[in-house]
Write a protein that holds these residues in place. Structure first.
Motif, short mmCIF file in Angstrom:
data_model
loop_
_atom_site.label_atom_id
_atom_site.label_comp_id
_atom_site.label_asym_id
_atom_site.label_seq_id
_atom_site.Cartn_x
_atom_site.Cartn_y
_atom_site.Cartn_z
N LYS A 42 46.88 0.55 -5.65
CA LYS A 42 47.28 -1.00 -5.46
C LYS A 42 47.03 -1.48 -6.89
O LYS A 42 46.14 -1.12 -7.53
N LEU A 44 46.58 -4.54 -9.89
CA LEU A 44 46.00 -5.83 -9.68
C LEU A 44 45.58 -6.46 -10.88
O LEU A 44 46.08 -5.71 -12.14
N GLU A 45 46.11 -7.81 -10.80
CA GLU A 45 45.83 -8.55 -12.24
C GLU A 45 44.89 -9.79 -11.92
O GLU A 45 44.84 -10.22 -10.71
N ARG A 46 43.97 -9.87 -12.74
CA ARG A 46 43.09 -10.99 -12.55
C ARG A 46 42.74 -11.69 -14.11
O ARG A 46 43.09 -11.02 -15.11
N GLN A 60 43.47 -0.13 -8.39
CA GLN A 60 42.57 0.40 -7.30
C GLN A 60 42.79 1.33 -6.65
O GLN A 60 44.22 1.60 -6.36
N ILE A 74 37.97 0.62 -8.91
CA ILE A 74 38.72 -0.39 -9.54
C ILE A 74 38.37 -0.09 -11.05
O ILE A 74 37.52 0.01 -11.43
#
Length: 96
Positions: A42, A44-46, A60, A74
Motif C-alpha cells: 500500500k 501512503l502519503e502524509r 506499507q 511502514i
C-alpha cells in the motif's frame, strides 16, 4: 542478510531462513521464511507537520505467514526496492 529500517524505530531483517522484526532494537517477531504466504502493498502519503503543505511518501507492506503472525512495516517510499528484495528472499525460501 537484508535489513530495512522503517518508521517508529522498527526494522525488518531477513537472515538465512528467518525473518525477524525488531522494534527499538528488541525482537518482536521471529518467523521461518519458509512459512511465507504472501505480501500486500500500500502506498501512503502524509503531511510532515500537522498543518504544513509538505508531504512525505511512504510504502506499507504486510507479510503473511502460515499459522503465524502478520508482519507489517511502514517505510519511506525510497526503500521499496529493499522491501521487494525481502519479499523476493521470502518467496525463494518458500519454494526451496
Amino acid at each position: 542478510m537484508i535489513v530495512v529500517d522503517g518508521q517508529s524505530n522498527e526494522r525488518l531483517v531477513l537472515d538465512g531462513g528467518w525473518l525477524e522484526k525488531l522494534r527499538g532494537g528488541r525482537p518482536v517477531t521471529r518467523t521461518p521464511a519458509s512459512s511465507f504466504r504472501g505480501a500486500q502493498w500500500k502506498d501512503l502519503e502524509r503531511r510532515v507537520t500537522l498543518f504544513g503543505r509538505e508531504k512525505e511518501r511512504l510504502v506499507q507492506v504486510t507479510l503473511t505467514f502460515d499459522g503465524g503472525p502478520f508482519v507489517g512495516l511502514i517505510a519511506d517510499a525510497a526503500k521499496r526496492p529493499e522491501l521487494e528484495a525481502i519479499v523476493d528472499g521470502l518467496e525463494a525460501a518458500r519454494s526451496a
